[in-house]
Design a protein around this motif. Structure first.
Motif, PDB file in Angstrom:
ATOM      1  N   ASP A  49       1.313   7.320  -6.309  1.00 61.90           N
ATOM      2  CA  ASP A  49       0.275   8.347  -6.499  1.00 61.90           C
ATOM      3  C   ASP A  49       0.833   9.739  -6.219  1.00 61.90           C
ATOM      4  N   ARG A  56       0.840  -1.203   0.000  1.00 67.11           N
ATOM      5  CA  ARG A  56       0.000   0.000   0.000  1.00 67.11           C
ATOM      6  C   ARG A  56       0.877   1.256   0.000  1.00 67.11           C
ATOM      7  N   GLU A  57       1.939   1.234   0.788  1.00 65.11           N
ATOM      8  CA  GLU A  57       2.853   2.380   0.865  1.00 65.11           C
ATOM      9  C   GLU A  57       3.501   2.670  -0.500  1.00 65.11           C
ATOM     10  N   GLN A  70       0.910   4.418  -2.610  1.00 64.66           N
ATOM     11  CA  GLN A  70       0.720   5.796  -2.134  1.00 64.66           C
ATOM     12  C   GLN A  70       1.867   6.677  -2.620  1.00 64.66           C
TER      13      GLN A  70
END
Length: 196
Positions: free
Chosen positions: A25, A18-19, A22
């Protein structure tokens, strides 16, 4: 070449994946801001170990050649290392062009985001990046589960035996279990639907 599919619900694994997304993004947001400063979209580039800013989508006008390389096949231009003033201009005009070029280079340096090192995330997942470079790998997170498609097998027993024997290992992702390609593909399609 065979692909191997895995999933892990280990919280630390899901958090690392997930990191990464992120950070990706955030990089894309920074590329958009950089593009606004230079008047054109920035090419999102990647190589074998990182994601980074490419050229700027600018006009193919020869007037821009003083500061920018000619457009590539997709219309993106890179900022030259040094300005290329046209012939037959005054010393003062040359100085002004060089000053403007220095301003552009400083603006780029100040606002261009740093490369996003993909291998740093794979290292944290305990995946051997040498194997990754040879076999390839994809990761994503969906509904608190991390999914992986790797061009090489990660096997916990083999990993532990290699570590004990001091031999190289492909690595082992905490909590990873092998899954069918259909399960991986269903999660991938669902994830794409989320991001659309």
């Amino acid at each position: 070449m065979s692909n191997y599919f895995y999933k892990s619900e280990a919280p630390e694994v899901v958090a690392i994946v997930r990191e990464f997304y992120q950070a990706k993004d955030l990089l894309n947001e920074q590329l958009a801001k950089l593009g606004e400063l230079f008047g054109g979209a920035i090419a999102p580039m990647r190589d074998i170990t990182s994601h980074f800013a490419g050229g700027v989508k600018l006009s193919a006008s020869r007037d821009l050649d003083v500061h920018w390389c000619r457009p590539d096949d997709y219309g993106y231009r890179s900022l030259r290392q040094q300005a290329v003033p046209p012939k037959g201009i005054t010393k003062e005009q040359r100085a002004a062009i060089r000053a403007e070029h220095e301003r552009l280079r400083e603006l780029w340096k100040e606002h261009c985001p740093p490369r996003l090192n993909t291998h740093g995330y794979w290292d944290r997942l305990n995946v051997n990046t040498g194997n990754l470079m040879l076999g390839g790998g994809i990761k994503f997170e969906h509904q608190e589960m991390a999914y992986f498609c790797l061009g090489f097998d990660i096997n916990q027993a083999q990993h532990e035996a290699n570590v004990a024997a001091g031999k190289p290992t492909a690595g082992w992702i905490t909590g990873a279990v092998e899954i069918l390609p259909s399960e991986y593909e269903a999660a991938r399609v669902a994830k794409l639907g989320e991001r659309a």
